[in-house]
Design a protein around this motif. Structure first.
Motif, short mmCIF file in Angstrom:
data_model
loop_
_atom_site.label_atom_id
_atom_site.label_comp_id
_atom_site.label_asym_id
_atom_site.label_seq_id
_atom_site.Cartn_x
_atom_site.Cartn_y
_atom_site.Cartn_z
N GLY A 28 16.63 24.59 -22.81
CA GLY A 28 17.44 24.03 -21.74
C GLY A 28 17.23 24.73 -20.41
O GLY A 28 16.19 25.34 -20.18
N VAL A 29 18.23 24.64 -19.55
CA VAL A 29 18.16 25.22 -18.21
C VAL A 29 17.89 26.72 -18.30
O VAL A 29 18.57 27.43 -19.02
CB VAL A 29 19.48 24.96 -17.44
CG1 VAL A 29 19.50 25.69 -16.11
CG2 VAL A 29 19.69 23.47 -17.22
N GLY A 30 16.85 27.18 -17.60
CA GLY A 30 16.51 28.60 -17.58
C GLY A 30 15.62 29.05 -18.72
O GLY A 30 15.39 30.25 -18.90
N ARG A 31 15.11 28.12 -19.49
CA ARG A 31 14.32 28.42 -20.69
C ARG A 31 13.25 29.48 -20.44
O ARG A 31 12.53 29.44 -19.45
CB ARG A 31 13.67 27.15 -21.19
CG ARG A 31 12.91 27.30 -22.47
CD ARG A 31 12.42 25.98 -22.92
NE ARG A 31 11.36 26.16 -23.90
CZ ARG A 31 10.61 25.19 -24.34
NH1 ARG A 31 10.77 23.97 -23.89
NH2 ARG A 31 9.69 25.42 -25.24
N GLY A 32 13.20 30.46 -21.37
CA GLY A 32 12.20 31.52 -21.31
C GLY A 32 12.67 32.79 -20.61
O GLY A 32 12.05 33.84 -20.77
N LYS A 33 13.75 32.73 -19.88
CA LYS A 33 14.24 33.92 -19.17
C LYS A 33 14.97 34.86 -20.13
O LYS A 33 15.62 34.42 -21.07
CB LYS A 33 15.17 33.53 -18.02
CG LYS A 33 14.48 32.77 -16.91
CD LYS A 33 15.45 32.46 -15.80
CE LYS A 33 14.73 31.71 -14.68
NZ LYS A 33 15.65 31.35 -13.60
N GLU A 34 14.84 36.17 -19.84
CA GLU A 34 15.52 37.20 -20.64
C GLU A 34 16.34 38.10 -19.73
O GLU A 34 15.92 38.39 -18.61
CB GLU A 34 14.50 38.05 -21.39
CG GLU A 34 13.72 37.31 -22.42
CD GLU A 34 12.75 38.21 -23.18
OE1 GLU A 34 12.61 39.41 -22.84
OE2 GLU A 34 12.12 37.70 -24.11
N ASP A 57 26.12 37.89 -13.92
CA ASP A 57 24.89 38.61 -14.23
C ASP A 57 23.75 37.64 -14.56
O ASP A 57 22.59 37.94 -14.34
CB ASP A 57 25.12 39.55 -15.42
CG ASP A 57 26.19 40.57 -15.09
OD1 ASP A 57 25.93 41.46 -14.27
OD2 ASP A 57 27.30 40.46 -15.64
N LEU A 58 24.11 36.48 -15.08
CA LEU A 58 23.14 35.43 -15.38
C LEU A 58 23.66 34.16 -14.71
O LEU A 58 24.73 33.67 -15.06
CB LEU A 58 23.02 35.23 -16.88
CG LEU A 58 21.88 34.40 -17.45
CD1 LEU A 58 21.80 34.60 -18.95
CD2 LEU A 58 21.93 32.97 -17.10
N ILE A 59 22.93 33.68 -13.71
CA ILE A 59 23.35 32.49 -12.97
C ILE A 59 22.53 31.30 -13.45
O ILE A 59 21.30 31.31 -13.40
CB ILE A 59 23.17 32.70 -11.45
CG1 ILE A 59 24.03 33.87 -10.98
CG2 ILE A 59 23.51 31.42 -10.69
CD1 ILE A 59 23.77 34.30 -9.55
N LEU A 60 23.23 30.30 -13.96
CA LEU A 60 22.63 29.06 -14.43
C LEU A 60 23.34 27.89 -13.78
O LEU A 60 24.57 27.87 -13.74
CB LEU A 60 22.79 28.92 -15.95
CG LEU A 60 22.02 29.86 -16.84
CD1 LEU A 60 22.47 29.69 -18.28
CD2 LEU A 60 20.53 29.59 -16.73
N SER A 61 22.58 26.95 -13.27
CA SER A 61 23.21 25.73 -12.75
C SER A 61 22.41 24.53 -13.22
O SER A 61 21.20 24.61 -13.40
CB SER A 61 23.32 25.77 -11.23
OG SER A 61 22.05 25.89 -10.65
N ASP A 62 23.09 23.45 -13.44
CA ASP A 62 22.46 22.22 -13.90
C ASP A 62 22.82 21.08 -12.96
O ASP A 62 23.80 21.16 -12.23
CB ASP A 62 22.90 21.91 -15.33
CG ASP A 62 24.40 21.71 -15.43
OD1 ASP A 62 25.13 22.62 -15.00
OD2 ASP A 62 24.83 20.67 -15.92
N SER A 63 22.03 20.03 -12.97
CA SER A 63 22.23 18.92 -12.03
C SER A 63 23.56 18.19 -12.24
O SER A 63 24.12 17.65 -11.31
CB SER A 63 21.07 17.92 -12.13
OG SER A 63 20.95 17.44 -13.44
N ALA A 64 24.07 18.21 -13.46
CA ALA A 64 25.34 17.54 -13.75
C ALA A 64 26.55 18.43 -13.50
O ALA A 64 27.69 18.00 -13.67
CB ALA A 64 25.36 17.05 -15.19
#
Length: 125
Positions: A28-34, A57-64
């Motif tokens: 999903g969003v951010g795939r592969g990040k550690e 500490d981990l910022i994730l945003s999605d279009s919806a």
């Protein structure tokens, strides 16, 4: 023998308290990040802020915009890690949907899903 056991127990508690963890986005969003979890609180959400008390500490945003500004946190207590949901759109640990504010213990290899948008895996180091 008793004193030796107490000393060994104190060392293992200190090691557990300083233990680090890793969160990897596996789908999903951010795939592969550690990301390394090395503090007592690790916040995950869509909001970015200059204020330390509001910083994720981990910022994730999605279009919806399904990921909440302050979606969930990983906290360390007594050498153990716990996942806490604070979102409107939910967090699942394995197949279980967490209730808002609920603490669930994270074990090595545990997977959790944020708002059905990103799947993350938790590793102890």
């Amino acid at each position: 023998l008793g004193e030796r056991h107490k000393a060994a127990s104190a060392v293992s508690k200190a090691e557990a308290a300083s233990r680090k963890a890793l969160v990897k986005i596996v789908d999903g969003v951010g795939r592969g990040k550690e990301f390394t979890v090395d503090g007592d609180v690790f916040r995950i959400g869509s909001a970015s802020s200059d204020k330390p008390e509001e910083r994720n500490d981990l910022i994730l945003s999605d279009s919806a915009a399904a990921i909440s500004r302050y979606h969930c946190s990983i906290i360390r207590r007594d050498g153990r890690f716990y996942l806490i949901d604070s979102s409107m759109n939910g967090t699942r640990l394995g197949a279980t949907r967490l209730e808002r504010g609920e603490h669930e213990r994270l074990k090595d290899g545990a997977e959790f899903v944020i708002a059905d948008v990103s799947r993350l895996r938790f590793f102890l180091m």
